[in-house]
Design an enzyme around this catalytic site. Structure first.
Site, PDB file in Angstrom:
ATOM      1  N   ASN A 176      27.098  85.683  36.461  1.00  0.00           N
ATOM      2  CA  ASN A 176      27.869  86.943  36.526  1.00  0.00           C
ATOM      3  C   ASN A 176      28.809  86.081  35.977  1.00  0.00           C
ATOM      4  O   ASN A 176      30.110  85.657  36.627  1.00  0.00           O
ATOM      5  CB  ASN A 176      28.044  86.984  38.309  1.00  0.00           C
ATOM      6  CG  ASN A 176      28.803  88.114  38.792  1.00  0.00           C
ATOM      7  OD1 ASN A 176      29.491  88.504  37.958  1.00  0.00           O
ATOM      8  ND2 ASN A 176      28.468  88.875  39.634  1.00  0.00           N
ATOM      9  N   ARG A 182      26.132  90.649  34.904  1.00  0.00           N
ATOM     10  CA  ARG A 182      25.898  91.977  34.963  1.00  0.00           C
ATOM     11  C   ARG A 182      26.917  91.822  34.387  1.00  0.00           C
ATOM     12  O   ARG A 182      28.107  91.248  33.702  1.00  0.00           O
ATOM     13  CB  ARG A 182      27.054  90.931  36.594  1.00  0.00           C
ATOM     14  CG  ARG A 182      27.639  92.244  36.787  1.00  0.00           C
ATOM     15  CD  ARG A 182      28.350  91.822  38.464  1.00  0.00           C
ATOM     16  NE  ARG A 182      28.953  92.680  38.494  1.00  0.00           N
ATOM     17  CZ  ARG A 182      30.558  92.392  39.718  1.00  0.00           C
ATOM     18  NH1 ARG A 182      31.194  91.687  38.780  1.00  0.00           N
ATOM     19  NH2 ARG A 182      31.227  93.545  38.939  1.00  0.00           N
ATOM     20  N   HIS A 236      30.528  98.746  39.791  1.00  0.00           N
ATOM     21  CA  HIS A 236      29.963  97.758  41.633  1.00  0.00           C
ATOM     22  C   HIS A 236      28.815  98.891  42.020  1.00  0.00           C
ATOM     23  O   HIS A 236      28.212  98.492  43.252  1.00  0.00           O
ATOM     24  CB  HIS A 236      31.064  98.261  42.777  1.00  0.00           C
ATOM     25  CG  HIS A 236      32.462  97.296  43.088  1.00  0.00           C
ATOM     26  ND1 HIS A 236      33.142  97.589  43.042  1.00  0.00           N
ATOM     27  CD2 HIS A 236      32.414  95.705  41.974  1.00  0.00           C
ATOM     28  CE1 HIS A 236      34.462  96.952  43.015  1.00  0.00           C
ATOM     29  NE2 HIS A 236      33.540  95.136  42.231  1.00  0.00           N
ATOM     30  N   HIS A 256      32.373  98.820  49.263  1.00  0.00           N
ATOM     31  CA  HIS A 256      32.140  97.272  48.249  1.00  0.00           C
ATOM     32  C   HIS A 256      33.665  97.073  48.451  1.00  0.00           C
ATOM     33  O   HIS A 256      34.705  97.277  47.539  1.00  0.00           O
ATOM     34  CB  HIS A 256      31.757  97.179  47.238  1.00  0.00           C
ATOM     35  CG  HIS A 256      31.967  95.899  46.540  1.00  0.00           C
ATOM     36  ND1 HIS A 256      30.783  94.760  46.180  1.00  0.00           N
ATOM     37  CD2 HIS A 256      32.693  95.650  46.204  1.00  0.00           C
ATOM     38  CE1 HIS A 256      31.244  94.367  46.178  1.00  0.00           C
ATOM     39  NE2 HIS A 256      32.564  94.259  45.462  1.00  0.00           N
ATOM     40  N   LEU A 257      34.345  95.765  49.815  1.00  0.00           N
ATOM     41  CA  LEU A 257      35.986  95.164  49.797  1.00  0.00           C
ATOM     42  C   LEU A 257      35.835  94.401  49.029  1.00  0.00           C
ATOM     43  O   LEU A 257      35.137  93.033  49.740  1.00  0.00           O
ATOM     44  CB  LEU A 257      36.089  95.604  51.251  1.00  0.00           C
ATOM     45  CG  LEU A 257      35.645  96.930  51.382  1.00  0.00           C
ATOM     46  CD1 LEU A 257      36.618  96.748  52.699  1.00  0.00           C
ATOM     47  CD2 LEU A 257      36.623  97.844  50.883  1.00  0.00           C
ATOM     48  N   ARG A 314      45.176  95.951  41.964  1.00  0.00           N
ATOM     49  CA  ARG A 314      44.951  96.532  40.849  1.00  0.00           C
ATOM     50  C   ARG A 314      45.045  97.741  42.084  1.00  0.00           C
ATOM     51  O   ARG A 314      44.731  97.723  43.344  1.00  0.00           O
ATOM     52  CB  ARG A 314      43.441  97.216  40.340  1.00  0.00           C
ATOM     53  CG  ARG A 314      43.396  96.515  39.674  1.00  0.00           C
ATOM     54  CD  ARG A 314      41.808  96.581  39.127  1.00  0.00           C
ATOM     55  NE  ARG A 314      40.656  95.663  39.065  1.00  0.00           N
ATOM     56  CZ  ARG A 314      39.613  95.451  39.350  1.00  0.00           C
ATOM     57  NH1 ARG A 314      38.706  96.622  39.706  1.00  0.00           N
ATOM     58  NH2 ARG A 314      38.913  94.218  39.829  1.00  0.00           N
ATOM     59  N   ASP A 357      45.027  87.296  47.833  1.00  0.00           N
ATOM     60  CA  ASP A 357      43.966  86.893  48.716  1.00  0.00           C
ATOM     61  C   ASP A 357      44.085  87.008  49.881  1.00  0.00           C
ATOM     62  O   ASP A 357      45.052  86.990  50.449  1.00  0.00           O
ATOM     63  CB  ASP A 357      43.735  85.431  48.689  1.00  0.00           C
ATOM     64  CG  ASP A 357      42.315  84.888  48.728  1.00  0.00           C
ATOM     65  OD1 ASP A 357      42.410  84.925  50.332  1.00  0.00           O
ATOM     66  OD2 ASP A 357      41.991  84.288  47.793  1.00  0.00           O
ATOM     67  N   PHE A 358      43.102  87.695  50.735  1.00  0.00           N
ATOM     68  CA  PHE A 358      42.804  88.655  51.885  1.00  0.00           C
ATOM     69  C   PHE A 358      43.615  87.088  53.297  1.00  0.00           C
ATOM     70  O   PHE A 358      44.082  87.312  53.783  1.00  0.00           O
ATOM     71  CB  PHE A 358      41.877  89.380  52.240  1.00  0.00           C
ATOM     72  CG  PHE A 358      41.796  90.219  52.922  1.00  0.00           C
ATOM     73  CD1 PHE A 358      41.949  91.767  51.832  1.00  0.00           C
ATOM     74  CD2 PHE A 358      42.340  90.595  54.234  1.00  0.00           C
ATOM     75  CE1 PHE A 358      42.586  92.572  52.328  1.00  0.00           C
ATOM     76  CE2 PHE A 358      42.416  91.697  54.616  1.00  0.00           C
ATOM     77  CZ  PHE A 358      42.886  92.981  53.128  1.00  0.00           C
ATOM     78  N   GLY A 409      35.151  92.136  52.947  1.00  0.00           N
ATOM     79  CA  GLY A 409      34.085  92.897  54.246  1.00  0.00           C
ATOM     80  C   GLY A 409      33.160  92.531  55.241  1.00  0.00           C
ATOM     81  O   GLY A 409      32.450  92.547  55.827  1.00  0.00           O
ATOM     82  N   GLU A 410      33.316  90.988  54.506  1.00  0.00           N
ATOM     83  CA  GLU A 410      31.952  89.961  55.014  1.00  0.00           C
ATOM     84  C   GLU A 410      32.715  89.173  55.548  1.00  0.00           C
ATOM     85  O   GLU A 410      32.384  88.173  56.555  1.00  0.00           O
ATOM     86  CB  GLU A 410      31.343  89.299  53.823  1.00  0.00           C
ATOM     87  CG  GLU A 410      29.743  90.664  53.638  1.00  0.00           C
ATOM     88  CD  GLU A 410      29.864  89.678  51.796  1.00  0.00           C
ATOM     89  OE1 GLU A 410      29.205  89.167  51.901  1.00  0.00           O
ATOM     90  OE2 GLU A 410      29.198  90.603  51.128  1.00  0.00           O
ATOM     91  N   ASN A 411      33.820  89.043  54.973  1.00  0.00           N
ATOM     92  CA  ASN A 411      34.757  88.161  56.513  1.00  0.00           C
ATOM     93  C   ASN A 411      35.494  88.230  56.874  1.00  0.00           C
ATOM     94  O   ASN A 411      35.708  87.545  57.696  1.00  0.00           O
ATOM     95  CB  ASN A 411      35.068  87.146  55.373  1.00  0.00           C
ATOM     96  CG  ASN A 411      34.166  85.815  54.778  1.00  0.00           C
ATOM     97  OD1 ASN A 411      33.427  85.525  55.038  1.00  0.00           O
ATOM     98  ND2 ASN A 411      33.747  86.623  52.712  1.00  0.00           N
TER      99      ASN A 411
HETATM  100  P1  ADP Z   1      34.981  90.054  43.772  1.00  0.00           P
HETATM  101  O1  ADP Z   1      35.209  90.992  44.003  1.00  0.00           O
HETATM  102  O2  ADP Z   1      35.509  88.942  42.997  1.00  0.00           O
HETATM  103  O3  ADP Z   1      33.175  89.438  43.975  1.00  0.00           O
HETATM  104  P2  ADP Z   1      34.699  88.815  46.054  1.00  0.00           P
HETATM  105  O4  ADP Z   1      33.327  89.887  46.623  1.00  0.00           O
HETATM  106  O5  ADP Z   1      34.202  87.267  46.501  1.00  0.00           O
HETATM  107  O6  ADP Z   1      34.981  89.191  45.182  1.00  0.00           O
HETATM  108  O7  ADP Z   1      35.859  88.922  47.223  1.00  0.00           O
HETATM  109  C1  ADP Z   1      36.531  88.034  47.118  1.00  0.00           C
HETATM  110  C2  ADP Z   1      37.918  87.956  47.672  1.00  0.00           C
HETATM  111  O8  ADP Z   1      37.774  88.273  49.496  1.00  0.00           O
HETATM  112  C3  ADP Z   1      38.873  87.177  48.002  1.00  0.00           C
HETATM  113  O9  ADP Z   1      40.124  87.130  46.802  1.00  0.00           O
HETATM  114  C4  ADP Z   1      39.277  87.208  49.444  1.00  0.00           C
HETATM  115  O10 ADP Z   1      40.860  87.969  49.509  1.00  0.00           O
HETATM  116  C5  ADP Z   1      38.615  87.654  50.942  1.00  0.00           C
HETATM  117  N1  ADP Z   1      38.095  86.821  51.574  1.00  0.00           N
HETATM  118  C6  ADP Z   1      36.796  85.702  50.583  1.00  0.00           C
HETATM  119  N2  ADP Z   1      36.438  84.925  51.785  1.00  0.00           N
HETATM  120  C7  ADP Z   1      37.571  84.948  52.629  1.00  0.00           C
HETATM  121  C8  ADP Z   1      37.916  84.667  54.203  1.00  0.00           C
HETATM  122  N3  ADP Z   1      36.205  83.862  54.987  1.00  0.00           N
HETATM  123  N4  ADP Z   1      38.270  84.507  54.705  1.00  0.00           N
HETATM  124  C9  ADP Z   1      39.879  85.839  54.639  1.00  0.00           C
HETATM  125  N5  ADP Z   1      39.417  86.682  52.914  1.00  0.00           N
HETATM  126  C10 ADP Z   1      38.112  86.409  52.315  1.00  0.00           C
END
Ligand code: ADP
Length: 376
Positions: free
Chosen positions: A11, A69, A158, A186-187, A219, A260-261, A310-312
Site C-alpha cells: 500500500n 492498493r 477509499h 473513513h477518517l 485537502r 496531524d490530529f 476515527g479509530e484514535n
Molecule cells: P491514511 O489516510 O494515510 O491511511 P490513516 O488512516 O493512517 O491515514 O490516518 C492518519 C491520520 O490519523 C494521522 O494524520 C493522524 O492525524 C491521525 N492519527 C493516527 N493515530 C492517531 C492518534 N493516536 N491520535 C490522534 N490522531 C491519530
C-alpha cells in the site's frame, strides 16, 4: 480458493509504504510494517527494506501472490486486475486524477514486478467498490456533452475500506449485511463518507478525484468552484498553484498549519483558536454528510467510524456526531471513551441508529480479493 495463499500486500502512499504478508484463508498477518517519510527517489531504499525484511523472516519462497492498493482505476478497471504492462500504463495515466496516489503505486508495482517476477501480481482499486454507484450519484450537473467528452463523472475512493468496515460492522452488530443500511466514515489523512444500502454503495463523498467531500489532512473537500475561477482570474493563480493549494495547503493544514490530529488536539488544548476552528469545521462537515446520507438512505441502522482519526480520537467521534439526537444518533460518552480503536458499539442503548467504531484493515481486504482472483 481451495489452497492456502500467502499474499504480500503493498500500500504505497504519497510519502509512506505500508506492507503486510497475509496468510489466507486464516487472515493471519505474518509480517507487516510501515516505512515512513519516503521522499522523491527514496523508493528504491524503501522497497529494498521491504524485500529484505520478507527474506529475513524466511517468507520469500512461500509467497503465492502480490496485491497492490491502487486508488484510481478509472472507468476501465473496476474489479481486482492482474497486472501487466498495459494495466500499468493505464494506472500511470490515471495519475492525472489522483496525483498524490497513483504515481507512488506505480513505483511500488514496478519494483515488485522486478523483485518477484514469477508471482501473479494484482491491482485492487479504491474506486472498485463504487463501480455500481447509481447514475444520480456519479453525475455532475454540468453540460452533458462536455462531461461525456472529457470523462467527467464521480467515482468515489477509499472503497476497499468502506466495503470492509461495512461488513465488519454488520458482524459486530450481529446483523446480516443484506438487511441493513449504513453510513460509513473513513477518517484518516484522506477522509470520505459513504451511504451503503444492503452492502452496496449508493452515494459517496469523493468524486472525479479524491479532492471532493469531507475536510482532510491537507485537502479541503467541498469548495465552491467559483473560488477557483476567482483565484485564476484575480489571484494570479495558474493550474499548478491551484493544484498545490488544493492538495497540500488546504484542509486541517490550511486552516490550522498541521495535518496531524495529534498536533491539532494539542494545539486546541493549548488555546490555539485557529486549531479550534479547523476542528469545528472538520466536525461540521462530517455532521452535514451524515445528515445528507441519512436522507439518501431514508434512515439507517448504523453509522460506522474508521481510519487513523476515527479509530484514535474519541472526542472527535463524540463531537462530530453530537446534536444529532433528532436523527436518532446518540453517542454514549462512556462507551465511546472506553472503545479504544474498536471494534465497539459506542451508541447509547436508546439510540435508534447504532454507532460502531471498526478498525479498518485494507491490507487484509486486498489480500482476500487477490486470493479470490489467483486461487485455484
Ligand atoms: P491514511 O489516510 O494515510 O491511511 P490513516 O488512516 O493512517 O491515514 O490516518 C492518519 C491520520 O490519523 C494521522 O494524520 C493522524 O492525524 C491521525 N492519527 C493516527 N493515530 C492517531 C492518534 N493516536 N491520535 C490522534 N490522531 C491519530
Amino acid at each position: 480458493m481451495t489452497r492456502s495463499e500467502v499474499v504480500l500486500v503493498l500500500n504505497a502512499g504519497s510519502s509512506s509504504l505500508k506492507y503486510q504478508v497475509v496468510r489466507l484463508p486464516s487472515g493471519e498477518e505474518l509480517l507487516g510494517d510501515h516505512v515512513e517519510r519516503i521522499d522523491r527517489g527514496g523508493w528504491d531504499a524503501a522497497f529494498r527494506e521491504v524485500v529484505a525484511a520478507i527474506g529475513a523472516a524466511g517468507l520469500s519462497d512461500g509467497l503465492t501472490a502480490v496485491g497492490h492498493r491502487v486508488v484510481h482505476g478509472g472507468e476501465r478497471h473496476t474489479g481486482p486486475t492482474l497486472l501487466d504492462e498495459d494495466v500499468l500504463v493505464d494506472i500511470e495515466d490515471l495519475g492525472r486524477l489522483a496525483p498524490l496516489h497513483n504515481p507512488p503505486a506505480v513505483e511500488g508495482i514496478r519494483r515488485a514486478l522486478a523483485a518477484y517476477p514469477d508471482l501473479p501480481q494484482v491491482a485492487v482499486f479504491d474506486t472498485g467498490f463504487f463501480t455500481d454507484l447509481p447514475e444520480v450519484a456519479t453525475s455532475y450537473a454540468i453540460d452533458h456533452d462536455v462531461a461525456s467528452a472529457e470523462g467527467i463523472r464521480r467515482f468515489g475512493m477509499h472503497g476497499i475500506s468502506h466495503e470492509y468496515v461495512a461488513g465488519r460492522a454488520a458482524e459486530v452488530l450481529g446483523r446480516d449485511l443484506q438487511d441493513i443500511d449504513q453510513v460509513t466514515l473513513h477518517l484518516g489523512n484522506g477522509a470520505s463518507a459513504a451511504a451503503v444500502r444492503h452492502g452496496r454503495p449508493v452515494e459517496t463523498s469523493m468524486g472525479l478525484t479524491p479532492l471532493e467531500g469531507l475536510v482532510m489532512g491537507t485537502r479541503g473537500g467541498d469548495l465552491d468552484p467559483g473560488v477557483l475561477l476567482h483565484l485564476l482570474r484575480h489571484g494570479g493563480y495558474d493550474a499548478d498553484r491551484l493544484d498545490d493549494l488544493l492538495h497540500h495547503r488546504s484542509g486541517l493544514q490550511g486552516l490550522a498549519g498541521t495535518n496531524d490530529f495529534r498536533d491539532l488536539v494539542a494545539a486546541i488544548d493549548a488555546g490555539d483558536n485557529r486549531a479550534r476552528l479547523a476542528y469545528d469545521v472538520y466536525c461540521h462537515r462530517i455532521r452535514k454528510y451524515v445528515g445528507a446520507y441519512l436522507a439518501v438512505l431514508d434512515g439507517a441502522d448504523a453509522v460506522v467510524v474508521t481510519g487513523g482519526v476515527g479509530e484514535n480520537v474519541a472526542r472527535l467521534r463524540e463531537d462530530a456526531l453530537a446534536g444529532l439526537d433528532a436523527l436518532g444518533i446518540e453517542v454514549d460518552a462512556d462507551r465511546n471513551r472506553e472503545a479504544g480503536g474498536g471494534p465497539a458499539v459506542i451508541s447509547a442503548p436508546s439510540s435508534r441508529v447504532a454507532v460502531v467504531v471498526v478498525p479498518t484493515n485494507e491490507e487484509l481486504a486486498i489480500a482476500r480479493k487477490v486470493a479470490e482472483l489467483v486461487g485455484d
